[in-house]
Write a protein that holds these residues in place. Sequence first.
Motif, short mmCIF file in Angstrom:
data_model
loop_
_atom_site.label_atom_id
_atom_site.label_comp_id
_atom_site.label_asym_id
_atom_site.label_seq_id
_atom_site.Cartn_x
_atom_site.Cartn_y
_atom_site.Cartn_z
N LEU A 506 -12.83 -21.94 23.66
CA LEU A 506 -14.22 -21.51 23.84
C LEU A 506 -15.09 -22.17 22.78
N ALA A 507 -16.17 -22.80 23.22
CA ALA A 507 -17.07 -23.50 22.30
C ALA A 507 -17.89 -22.50 21.49
N ILE A 508 -17.88 -22.66 20.18
CA ILE A 508 -18.59 -21.77 19.27
C ILE A 508 -19.78 -22.52 18.68
N PRO A 509 -20.97 -21.90 18.63
CA PRO A 509 -22.16 -22.58 18.11
C PRO A 509 -21.97 -23.07 16.67
N ALA A 510 -22.55 -24.24 16.38
CA ALA A 510 -22.46 -24.81 15.03
C ALA A 510 -23.09 -23.88 14.00
N ASN A 511 -24.11 -23.12 14.40
CA ASN A 511 -24.76 -22.22 13.44
C ASN A 511 -23.77 -21.21 12.86
N TYR A 512 -22.80 -20.80 13.69
CA TYR A 512 -21.81 -19.83 13.19
C TYR A 512 -21.02 -20.43 12.05
N HIS A 513 -20.54 -21.68 12.22
CA HIS A 513 -19.72 -22.28 11.16
C HIS A 513 -20.55 -22.65 9.94
N ASP A 514 -21.85 -22.95 10.15
CA ASP A 514 -22.73 -23.16 8.99
C ASP A 514 -22.81 -21.89 8.15
N ALA A 529 -11.85 -28.22 10.73
CA ALA A 529 -10.96 -27.92 11.86
C ALA A 529 -11.47 -26.71 12.64
N PHE A 530 -12.00 -25.73 11.93
CA PHE A 530 -12.58 -24.57 12.60
C PHE A 530 -13.70 -25.01 13.55
N ARG A 531 -14.54 -25.91 13.07
CA ARG A 531 -15.64 -26.40 13.91
C ARG A 531 -15.10 -27.15 15.14
N PHE A 533 -12.22 -26.96 16.72
CA PHE A 533 -11.45 -26.22 17.71
C PHE A 533 -12.04 -24.85 18.06
N GLY A 534 -13.24 -24.55 17.57
CA GLY A 534 -13.87 -23.27 17.91
C GLY A 534 -13.13 -22.08 17.33
N ILE A 535 -12.59 -22.23 16.13
CA ILE A 535 -11.84 -21.15 15.50
C ILE A 535 -12.79 -20.26 14.71
N LEU A 536 -12.63 -18.97 14.84
CA LEU A 536 -13.45 -17.99 14.11
C LEU A 536 -12.62 -17.41 12.96
N TYR A 537 -13.33 -16.86 11.98
CA TYR A 537 -12.66 -16.44 10.74
C TYR A 537 -13.25 -15.12 10.24
N GLY A 567 -2.05 -9.17 5.07
CA GLY A 567 -2.14 -7.75 5.45
C GLY A 567 -3.38 -7.39 6.23
N TYR A 568 -4.09 -8.37 6.78
CA TYR A 568 -5.29 -8.08 7.59
C TYR A 568 -4.88 -7.21 8.77
N ASP A 569 -5.62 -6.10 8.98
CA ASP A 569 -5.21 -5.13 9.99
C ASP A 569 -6.27 -4.90 11.07
N GLY A 570 -7.35 -5.67 11.04
CA GLY A 570 -8.43 -5.47 12.00
C GLY A 570 -8.33 -6.40 13.19
N TYR A 571 -9.48 -6.61 13.84
CA TYR A 571 -9.51 -7.40 15.07
C TYR A 571 -10.66 -8.41 15.09
N GLY A 572 -11.20 -8.71 13.92
CA GLY A 572 -12.31 -9.66 13.87
C GLY A 572 -13.58 -9.15 14.49
N ALA A 573 -13.85 -7.84 14.30
CA ALA A 573 -15.02 -7.23 14.94
C ALA A 573 -16.32 -7.93 14.54
N ALA A 574 -16.37 -8.47 13.33
CA ALA A 574 -17.59 -9.15 12.88
C ALA A 574 -17.91 -10.36 13.73
N ASN A 575 -16.92 -10.90 14.43
CA ASN A 575 -17.13 -12.09 15.25
C ASN A 575 -17.33 -11.78 16.73
N THR A 576 -17.26 -10.51 17.10
CA THR A 576 -17.29 -10.18 18.52
C THR A 576 -18.59 -10.61 19.19
N PHE A 577 -19.72 -10.41 18.51
CA PHE A 577 -20.99 -10.77 19.14
C PHE A 577 -21.08 -12.28 19.34
N ILE A 578 -20.44 -13.08 18.47
CA ILE A 578 -20.42 -14.53 18.65
C ILE A 578 -19.61 -14.89 19.90
#
Length: 585
Positions: A506-514, A529-531, A533-537, A567-578
Amino acid sequence: MRKSIATVCLSGSLSEKLTAAARAGFHGVEIFENDLLASRLSPEQVRERAADLGLAIELYQPLRDIEAVSDEQFTRNLRRAEHKFQVMRQLGADVLLVCSQVSGQAVDDDALAAEQLRLLAERAHEHGIRVAYEALAWGRHVSTYDHAWRIVQQADHPALGLCLDSFHILSRDSDLAGIERIPAEKIFFLQLADAPVMAMDVLQWSRHHRCFPGQGGLDVAGLVRHVVNAGYRGPLSLEVFNDVFRQSEAGPTATDALRSLIALEKRAGVCAPPAPLTQPSGIAFAAITSTDPQPVTALLGALGFVRTHKQAAGNRPELWEQNDARVLVDSGSATRRDGARLAGIGVRCPDPDALVDRAASLLVPVLVRRRGEPNVSPHTISAPGRTEVFLCATSDRATGACPATAGALLGIDHVALTQPGAQFDQAVLFHRSVLGLRPQESVEVADPCGLLRSRALSNDDGSLRLVLNLALVPEGDDHPAQHIAFVTDDILAAARRFRAAGAETLAIPANYHDDLDARYDLDPAELAAFREFGILYDRDEHGGEFRHFYTATVGRVFFEVVQRTGGYDGYGAANTFIRLAAQRS
């Protein structure tokens, strides 16, 4: 214990509410005054209808703004009460709920409140009626159960006691231990409701966000234990004000309500010592149905899955495997509207038969499948949201297709299930009470065209994770996509392998990685590499990290690949709107 429900919990006419409560299996009802006033049935006819259905009328409610007023006003209040006594005799109800004062006419005078409540109880006693005094959490002068108890003690009349309401008590964070010091004969009634933990005006919280026990975040089971320890043996009665419930079909809501009380009794251990609940130990597979399986299997192939089983009869379902990640793909029950959808999950459990028995005791439909799938019990459990839960032996594991290459997918990290609005809370209760999963607090995320409400549940060791989503979207788009998340120990290698197979993330906007570069001190090569391959963090407060990417959506299904470290235990909720915005663009 007897189980009761207030008619305000259900939609429809009073007659329809009584029918739904009886069919669900309730023993009694609370008649909410508005339901009676709006009914074309006389009180005598309501009594006859309830009796025909096998329902007791446990309580009539409410009588408001009675106590701590001037003599002139109290005289008018007694006249109003006398009318209610007559109605109650016609209904066959013998307990009247009286709420603590909210009127600006009331004075802060416990002695006056006690005197006037005693006079009210004397009048009620003449009609064979008892008065249950309830402290509203937003009461003008009396807002806690212990304050209400002091007034009842001071009034000292056998026909005056307390109604304890779990929402009013728990929303005020009152001391529950004090309940056990109240004599059992003075606890006339117990009303139960749960609610999500929210920071808002308590009246609005109560009027719009109550839910059935087990669907929210309040310790309703703990309160019930204290009330039973005090000697209370009356009904467990639900009083839930909820906008969704009042718009939903009464029958399924009543069944879910009774299920909540059965599960509550089990958690509270009020009828017998609670039986140990053995949790499922992981996700064995996910099941997808599709009118055209090829786009789904093409994505699975690009992710490194291998088809290891193709059933002879009708050439379905297909089993795709990679290490301990397995997906069943079937064209048997898909519809053109869905295209492809997530139809169920297989869960590993040490004792499938015990889980089936538990589900049946909680009024959950148990299905017997007519055709076999590999390594799957013949029993499945029908979950809310058109999802089935398949039961698998704990020892069940993939037997082949286990590549040791970098970026291989190791198993299913979690499954995200989108629920229709009326079934979101039902799904929380189902997975909590039947599977024994622990719910986290709800999270709300802005969608470009609405709002996404999300709630995660997991077993104790995190080997089984589910995310329930409720998408509040425009009419006509009420079936958003669901997804399966696979786990890897090398997200970059997994993305490169996916790309090499001819697929695109899935293509992720460049503004997100900026912005990512501004928020975190990431290695420049990794960020590049994140940019690419559209990897979120995401990173949690303890330094745990979450890396993830998404595939294209096929029908109503897409896939996610995740890597957890530290030990990350969440689901990347901060990235869901992206992700939501990217999927809509």
